[in-house]
Enzyme design. Sequence first.
Site, PDB file in Angstrom:
ATOM      1  CD  GLU A  65       8.611 -13.590 -15.950  1.00 26.67           C
ATOM      2  OE1 GLU A  65       9.039 -14.526 -16.654  1.00 26.67           O
ATOM      3  OE2 GLU A  65       8.530 -13.667 -14.708  1.00 26.67           O
ATOM      4  CG  HIS A  97      13.001 -15.946 -16.966  1.00 30.39           C
ATOM      5  ND1 HIS A  97      13.592 -16.971 -16.261  1.00 30.39           N
ATOM      6  CD2 HIS A  97      12.058 -15.406 -16.134  1.00 30.39           C
ATOM      7  CE1 HIS A  97      13.031 -17.070 -15.062  1.00 30.39           C
ATOM      8  NE2 HIS A  97      12.105 -16.128 -14.958  1.00 30.39           N
ATOM      9  CG  HIS A 140       4.977 -16.700 -14.335  1.00 26.75           C
ATOM     10  ND1 HIS A 140       5.192 -17.579 -13.293  1.00 26.75           N
ATOM     11  CD2 HIS A 140       5.839 -15.676 -14.129  1.00 26.75           C
ATOM     12  CE1 HIS A 140       6.126 -17.091 -12.486  1.00 26.75           C
ATOM     13  NE2 HIS A 140       6.545 -15.938 -12.970  1.00 26.75           N
TER      14      HIS A 140
END
Length: 268
Positions: A143, A147, A83
Site C-alpha cells: 500500500e 499508493h 485496505h
Amino acid sequence: MVALNGLLRPTVAFGSIAASLNTSSLNKRAGSISSGCGTTGALSCSSNAKGTCCFEAPGGLILQTQFWDTSPETGPTDSWTIHGLWPDNCDGSFSEDCDPSRDYTDISGLLTAQGASSTLSFMEQFWLNDPDDGSNEELWEHEWATHGTCYSTLQPSCLPAGSPKGAEAVAFFEQVVTLFQTLPTYEWLTNQGIKPSTSTTHTYSALTAALEAEAGVIPALNCDGSDLDEIYWYFHLRGSVIDGEFVPISAPEKGDCPSSGIKWLPKN
C-alpha cells in the site's frame, strides 16, 4: 460526516476500535510533525495546478478503501478493515509505484523506531491481509509503495528539516488509521437496521441510502459476485496529507455490486 483536520482530530471513536487505540499517544506523535501548510488553501481537484507540498495533485481524488473479508475472515466481527488510502487522479485514472527508491520494507520496524507504536498496534488489529495473499507486512509495504509514494504532499522534501528517513511513510500510515476511525461503516449500517446475514439480500440503492443517512455522502460498494466485500469512501484534500483537511464527497461512480440481490455475509 465532518471534515477531519489531519491527524489532530480523530473525531470518531467507536466500539472496539476506541477501546484498542491509545488516541492520546497517536495525537502526541502526530503533533510532532507539521507540514506548515494550514487548511485555508485550495481543495484538491479544484484546479489543474501542479502538485506541491501543500496542494495534492494530480492524485487529488482520495479514496479510503475498506475490506469486509469472510472467507477467510479477517479482523473483528463488528468492524470492516483497512485496505488503503489511494490518490486517484481527478478524472478517475491513477498512477502507481511512483518512487521505487522509497519502497520501504519492515513497516513495523519503521513505525516503532519513529514513535508510532500505537498506530502499529491498531494496524495489527484492523489492517490485515488475506492470509491466502501474504502477510500483513506485505500488504502494508504494497500500500505504501503502490499508493503512498504517489502523493505530492508526502515527498521527502515536504517534511520538516531533520526528519528521519521514512518519516513521510510514518505520516501516511498514521493518517490512514486516523481517517479510518472516522468511517465506522459497520456501525453506520447496523444503525440503519442492516446487519450481516446469510439469507437477507439488499439493493444497491438501499445500502447506499443507509450509509448516506449516517455519513452525509454516498460511497461506492464493491462485491465478490453478489457478496459485499469492499467499500470506497471519497475525499478531496485541503493542504497536506500530513495534517490537512479531508473533505468527504460522494463517489463519482457506482461500485461493481449488482443493483439487487446483495448479501452482507457475517464473519463467524
